[in-house]
Structures are given as C-alpha cells and as structure tokens.
Design a protein around this motif. Structure first.
Motif, PDB file in Angstrom:
ATOM      1  N   GLY A   1       0.816  -1.213   0.000  1.00  0.00           N
ATOM      2  CA  GLY A   1       0.000   0.000   0.000  1.00  0.00           C
ATOM      3  C   GLY A   1       0.846   1.257   0.000  1.00  0.00           C
ATOM      4  N   ILE A   2       1.925   1.256   0.791  1.00  0.00           N
ATOM      5  CA  ILE A   2       2.836   2.409   0.800  1.00  0.00           C
ATOM      6  C   ILE A   2       3.440   2.603  -0.584  1.00  0.00           C
ATOM      7  CG2 ILE A   2       5.022   3.288   1.719  1.00  0.00           C
ATOM      8  CD1 ILE A   2       4.316   1.795   4.349  1.00  0.00           C
ATOM      9  N   LEU A   3       3.895   1.510  -1.195  1.00  0.00           N
ATOM     10  CA  LEU A   3       4.478   1.590  -2.533  1.00  0.00           C
ATOM     11  C   LEU A   3       3.465   2.092  -3.553  1.00  0.00           C
ATOM     12  CD1 LEU A   3       6.764   1.058  -4.543  1.00  0.00           C
ATOM     13  CD2 LEU A   3       5.975  -1.329  -4.665  1.00  0.00           C
ATOM     14  N   GLU A   4       2.240   1.594  -3.475  1.00  0.00           N
ATOM     15  CA  GLU A   4       1.200   1.996  -4.415  1.00  0.00           C
ATOM     16  C   GLU A   4       0.891   3.488  -4.274  1.00  0.00           C
ATOM     17  OE1 GLU A   4      -2.308  -0.665  -5.443  1.00  0.00           O
ATOM     18  OE2 GLU A   4      -3.294   0.846  -4.201  1.00  0.00           O
ATOM     19  N   LYS A   5       0.764   3.967  -3.032  1.00  0.00           N
ATOM     20  CA  LYS A   5       0.459   5.382  -2.803  1.00  0.00           C
ATOM     21  C   LYS A   5       1.596   6.269  -3.304  1.00  0.00           C
ATOM     22  CE  LYS A   5      -1.953   8.815  -1.089  1.00  0.00           C
ATOM     23  NZ  LYS A   5      -3.267   9.208  -1.646  1.00  0.00           N
ATOM     24  N   LEU A   6       2.831   5.894  -3.004  1.00  0.00           N
ATOM     25  CA  LEU A   6       3.975   6.672  -3.466  1.00  0.00           C
ATOM     26  C   LEU A   6       4.046   6.694  -4.990  1.00  0.00           C
ATOM     27  CD1 LEU A   6       6.997   5.896  -1.110  1.00  0.00           C
ATOM     28  CD2 LEU A   6       5.844   8.075  -1.471  1.00  0.00           C
ATOM     29  N   THR A   7       3.749   5.557  -5.616  1.00  0.00           N
ATOM     30  CA  THR A   7       3.776   5.486  -7.079  1.00  0.00           C
ATOM     31  C   THR A   7       2.760   6.436  -7.683  1.00  0.00           C
ATOM     32  OG1 THR A   7       4.511   3.178  -7.012  1.00  0.00           O
ATOM     33  CG2 THR A   7       3.544   3.956  -9.066  1.00  0.00           C
ATOM     34  N   PHE A   8       1.545   6.461  -7.131  1.00  0.00           N
ATOM     35  CA  PHE A   8       0.510   7.378  -7.623  1.00  0.00           C
ATOM     36  C   PHE A   8       0.963   8.832  -7.477  1.00  0.00           C
ATOM     37  CE2 PHE A   8      -3.060   4.137  -6.563  1.00  0.00           C
ATOM     38  CZ  PHE A   8      -2.865   3.530  -7.801  1.00  0.00           C
ATOM     39  N   LEU A   9       1.485   9.182  -6.307  1.00  0.00           N
ATOM     40  CA  LEU A   9       1.876  10.563  -6.042  1.00  0.00           C
ATOM     41  C   LEU A   9       3.047  11.002  -6.922  1.00  0.00           C
ATOM     42  CD1 LEU A   9       1.644  10.604  -2.128  1.00  0.00           C
ATOM     43  CD2 LEU A   9       0.074  11.702  -3.725  1.00  0.00           C
ATOM     44  N   GLN A  10       4.000  10.104  -7.110  1.00  0.00           N
ATOM     45  CA  GLN A  10       5.180  10.459  -7.894  1.00  0.00           C
ATOM     46  C   GLN A  10       4.903  10.459  -9.394  1.00  0.00           C
ATOM     47  OE1 GLN A  10       7.989   7.608  -6.348  1.00  0.00           O
ATOM     48  NE2 GLN A  10       8.571   8.902  -4.619  1.00  0.00           N
ATOM     49  N   SER A  11       4.087   9.524  -9.853  1.00  0.00           N
ATOM     50  CA  SER A  11       3.787   9.462 -11.289  1.00  0.00           C
ATOM     51  C   SER A  11       2.940  10.646 -11.739  1.00  0.00           C
ATOM     52  CB  SER A  11       3.069   8.155 -11.637  1.00  0.00           C
ATOM     53  OG  SER A  11       1.822   8.066 -10.965  1.00  0.00           O
ATOM     54  N   SER A  12       2.171  11.227 -10.797  1.00  0.00           N
ATOM     55  CA  SER A  12       1.371  12.401 -11.126  1.00  0.00           C
ATOM     56  C   SER A  12       2.088  13.701 -10.758  1.00  0.00           C
ATOM     57  CB  SER A  12       0.021  12.342 -10.409  1.00  0.00           C
ATOM     58  OG  SER A  12       0.190  12.241  -9.009  1.00  0.00           O
ATOM     59  N   SER A  13       3.360  13.575 -10.387  1.00  0.00           N
ATOM     60  CA  SER A  13       4.217  14.726 -10.055  1.00  0.00           C
ATOM     61  C   SER A  13       3.703  15.545  -8.876  1.00  0.00           C
ATOM     62  CB  SER A  13       4.369  15.649 -11.285  1.00  0.00           C
ATOM     63  OG  SER A  13       4.971  14.943 -12.353  1.00  0.00           O
ATOM     64  N   VAL A  14       2.966  14.910  -7.990  1.00  0.00           N
ATOM     65  CA  VAL A  14       2.505  15.587  -6.774  1.00  0.00           C
ATOM     66  C   VAL A  14       3.670  15.752  -5.799  1.00  0.00           C
ATOM     67  CG1 VAL A  14       0.965  15.425  -4.776  1.00  0.00           C
ATOM     68  CG2 VAL A  14       0.159  14.744  -7.050  1.00  0.00           C
ATOM     69  N   ILE A  15       4.525  14.740  -5.723  1.00  0.00           N
ATOM     70  CA  ILE A  15       5.713  14.813  -4.873  1.00  0.00           C
ATOM     71  C   ILE A  15       6.916  14.364  -5.684  1.00  0.00           C
ATOM     72  CG2 ILE A  15       4.351  14.336  -2.793  1.00  0.00           C
ATOM     73  CD1 ILE A  15       5.592  11.532  -2.760  1.00  0.00           C
ATOM     74  N   GLY A  16       8.098  14.763  -5.224  1.00  0.00           N
ATOM     75  CA  GLY A  16       9.328  14.354  -5.882  1.00  0.00           C
ATOM     76  C   GLY A  16       9.814  13.007  -5.377  1.00  0.00           C
ATOM     77  N   LYS A  17      10.671  12.381  -6.168  1.00  0.00           N
ATOM     78  CA  LYS A  17      11.182  11.061  -5.793  1.00  0.00           C
ATOM     79  C   LYS A  17      12.094  11.121  -4.567  1.00  0.00           C
ATOM     80  CE  LYS A  17      10.890   8.778 -10.298  1.00  0.00           C
ATOM     81  NZ  LYS A  17       9.981   9.771 -10.894  1.00  0.00           N
ATOM     82  N   TYR A  18      12.740  12.263  -4.331  1.00  0.00           N
ATOM     83  CA  TYR A  18      13.671  12.372  -3.212  1.00  0.00           C
ATOM     84  C   TYR A  18      13.245  13.454  -2.216  1.00  0.00           C
ATOM     85  CZ  TYR A  18      16.547   9.605  -6.367  1.00  0.00           C
ATOM     86  OH  TYR A  18      17.002   8.615  -7.208  1.00  0.00           O
ATOM     87  N   GLY A  19      11.971  13.817  -2.253  1.00  0.00           N
ATOM     88  CA  GLY A  19      11.473  14.833  -1.351  1.00  0.00           C
ATOM     89  C   GLY A  19      11.256  14.316   0.057  1.00  0.00           C
ATOM     90  N   SER A  20      10.924  15.239   0.962  1.00  0.00           N
ATOM     91  CA  SER A  20      10.713  14.879   2.366  1.00  0.00           C
ATOM     92  C   SER A  20       9.575  13.887   2.544  1.00  0.00           C
ATOM     93  CB  SER A  20      10.420  16.146   3.175  1.00  0.00           C
ATOM     94  OG  SER A  20      11.492  17.046   3.120  1.00  0.00           O
ATOM     95  N   GLU A  21       8.498  14.056   1.773  1.00  0.00           N
ATOM     96  CA  GLU A  21       7.360  13.154   1.925  1.00  0.00           C
ATOM     97  C   GLU A  21       7.717  11.736   1.516  1.00  0.00           C
ATOM     98  OE1 GLU A  21       2.659  12.678   0.613  1.00  0.00           O
ATOM     99  OE2 GLU A  21       3.695  14.592   0.330  1.00  0.00           O
ATOM    100  N   ALA A  22       8.461  11.594   0.428  1.00  0.00           N
ATOM    101  CA  ALA A  22       8.898  10.268  -0.005  1.00  0.00           C
ATOM    102  C   ALA A  22       9.781   9.616   1.048  1.00  0.00           C
ATOM    103  CB  ALA A  22       9.639  10.362  -1.336  1.00  0.00           C
ATOM    104  N   MET A  23      10.650  10.412   1.686  1.00  0.00           N
ATOM    105  CA  MET A  23      11.529   9.874   2.729  1.00  0.00           C
ATOM    106  C   MET A  23      10.723   9.416   3.945  1.00  0.00           C
ATOM    107  SD  MET A  23      14.484   9.950   1.345  1.00  0.00           S
ATOM    108  CE  MET A  23      13.609   9.681  -0.224  1.00  0.00           C
ATOM    109  N   ILE A  24       9.679  10.182   4.295  1.00  0.00           N
ATOM    110  CA  ILE A  24       8.813   9.793   5.416  1.00  0.00           C
ATOM    111  C   ILE A  24       8.113   8.470   5.105  1.00  0.00           C
ATOM    112  CG2 ILE A  24       6.672  10.374   6.627  1.00  0.00           C
ATOM    113  CD1 ILE A  24       8.957  11.936   7.713  1.00  0.00           C
ATOM    114  N   ALA A  25       7.573   8.366   3.897  1.00  0.00           N
ATOM    115  CA  ALA A  25       6.851   7.146   3.519  1.00  0.00           C
ATOM    116  C   ALA A  25       7.792   5.943   3.475  1.00  0.00           C
ATOM    117  CB  ALA A  25       6.181   7.342   2.164  1.00  0.00           C
ATOM    118  N   ASN A  26       8.969   6.118   2.912  1.00  0.00           N
ATOM    119  CA  ASN A  26       9.934   5.014   2.865  1.00  0.00           C
ATOM    120  C   ASN A  26      10.404   4.630   4.265  1.00  0.00           C
ATOM    121  OD1 ASN A  26       9.904   4.698   0.076  1.00  0.00           O
ATOM    122  ND2 ASN A  26      11.550   6.177  -0.245  1.00  0.00           N
TER     123      ASN A  26
END
Length: 233
Positions: free
Chosen positions: A176-201
C-alpha cells in the motif's frame, strides 16, 4: 540456570513497543502535515482516504503486535492475559474494518473502481482471514470453549495462522505504501527524493523492523511451557 523466556525476549518486546510508536508517528506525520489531515466526510476526498493508512498502521498493525506479545509483556494470570489478547485483537479487527471502509468510501465518492489492485485483494483477504481467526479463537479458547483435546489440536494451527496473517498484513501495508507513493510520484505531486517520499519510505522500513521484532519475540525458545506465546490457550 537458563534465562527465563521473558528475560530472553525482553529486548525484542521493548523493540516492538518503540518501533510501534515510531510507525504511528511516521504515519501521522505523513497523513496530517503532508497529506492534509483526516476526515470521514469532506469536499476534499483525499482526507477520507487518509483515514485508511492511519488506522491500518496504528489500529491494525501496532495493536496486533501488542496483542501477539501479551503473554510476556502483560502481568497477571493466564486468564487475564487471554482476555487482553482477545480484546486487543478484537479492537484491531474493528479498526481494520473501518480502515477498509474508508478506502471504499474514498473510491466510491471519487468514482474510482474498487478491488482492482493486488494491494486491495491482499488487504480484503487479510481482514477476512483475521476475522475468521479471531472468531475461531473466541469460540475455541474463550466461550463456550472446546474440549481440552480439541484445543490442544488446534493450538499449533492457531499460532501458525495468527503469525501468518500478521505477516500478510505487514506485506499488504508495504504494498500500500508503494502503491500510494507510485501514484503521487507518477502524477508529479511529490518528488522522488522529497521529504514526503523519505517519510513514507521510512515508515515502510519501520514496519519491516517491527515485524522482525514481533516474529523474533514470538518464536524464541522457551524454558517453561507456561511462558510460551500461546494465544487464547
């Protein structure tokens, strides 16, 4: 004299408590400051979805982790520990159902199809299995209670399926975490190395460690059968 099981498993039980709190903080940080907060009804439908991961991590995984370790982390008689274990798992089940309901509500109000992903299949299957496991445990080991030979025969299977379903819940959360991050990153809502991605990972890694500590604490050899992890015996 060999160390007692509670002493040998103490670092792992403490680790479970700490990692559970860390996971709870991370999922709240992700879904409140970064994702905007939580709501059951809102014009911003994303707030409805945010209820889902928060309740899964805190209400399902964290509470289930504590329930698994009740027999060594809670003082009191075996009957008291049995009641605490049963109650915590019941709370986890209820919160998991609410979490899944939030995901369905979000999909329905946004006009998104339900149950199309592997994550959704795993999630629904996990909660169904968890409910069956809880019900069988209740009627077998609590009320009305099965005969001693029946309980003895079912006990290893109850333990096995309890840990299997817990592991399945962890795997589902990771997907679920991977799926949510994929949606957010593929739609350019968040960056691949941004703070939100780091929190989720970081949340995903914390859940992996939480599961490892729970399994370690649950399977450490015991010196006394009465100290073993025996849910609802």
């Amino acid at each position: 004299m060999a160390l007692s099981w509670s002493v040998k498993s103490f670092p792992f039980t403490i680790g479970v408590h700490i990692l559970g709190v860390v996971a709870a903080v991370l999922v709240l940080v992700w879904n409140i400051p970064f994702r905007g907060g939580l709501a059951w009804s809102s014009p911003n439908k994303d707030l409805i979805f945010n209820v889902h991961p928060v309740l899964i991590v805190i209400g399902f995984l964290f509470v289930s982790s504590e329930a698994i370790l009740v027999y060594k982390s809670f003082p009191g008689t075996k009957e008291y520990k049995k009641l605490v274990h049963l109650t915590l798992q019941g709370i986890a089940l209820i919160l998991a159902i609410v979490a899944i309901s939030a995901a369905f509500k979000f999909h329905n109000e946004k006009g998104i199809a339900n149950l199309y992903s592997l994550h959704s299949w795993l999630g629904l299957g996990t909660v169904i299995l968890f409910g069956i496991q809880w019900l069988i445990g209740f009627v077998t080991f609590w009320y009305p209670g099965a005969a001693n030979n029946t309980r003895s025969a079912l006990k290893p299977w109850h333990i096995f399926f309890g840990l299997f379903i817990y592991g399945l819940a962890l795997a589902t959360a990771e997907s679920g975490i991977l799926e949510k991050l994929t949606f957010l990153q593929s739609s350019s809502v968040i960056g691949k190395y941004g703070s939100e991605a780091m929190i989720a990972n970081s949340l995903g890694l914390t859940l992996v460690l939480l599961g490892a500590f729970v399994f370690a604490a649950a399977v450490i050899p015991v010196d006394s059968p009465s100290d073993a992890y025996v849910p609802l015996e």
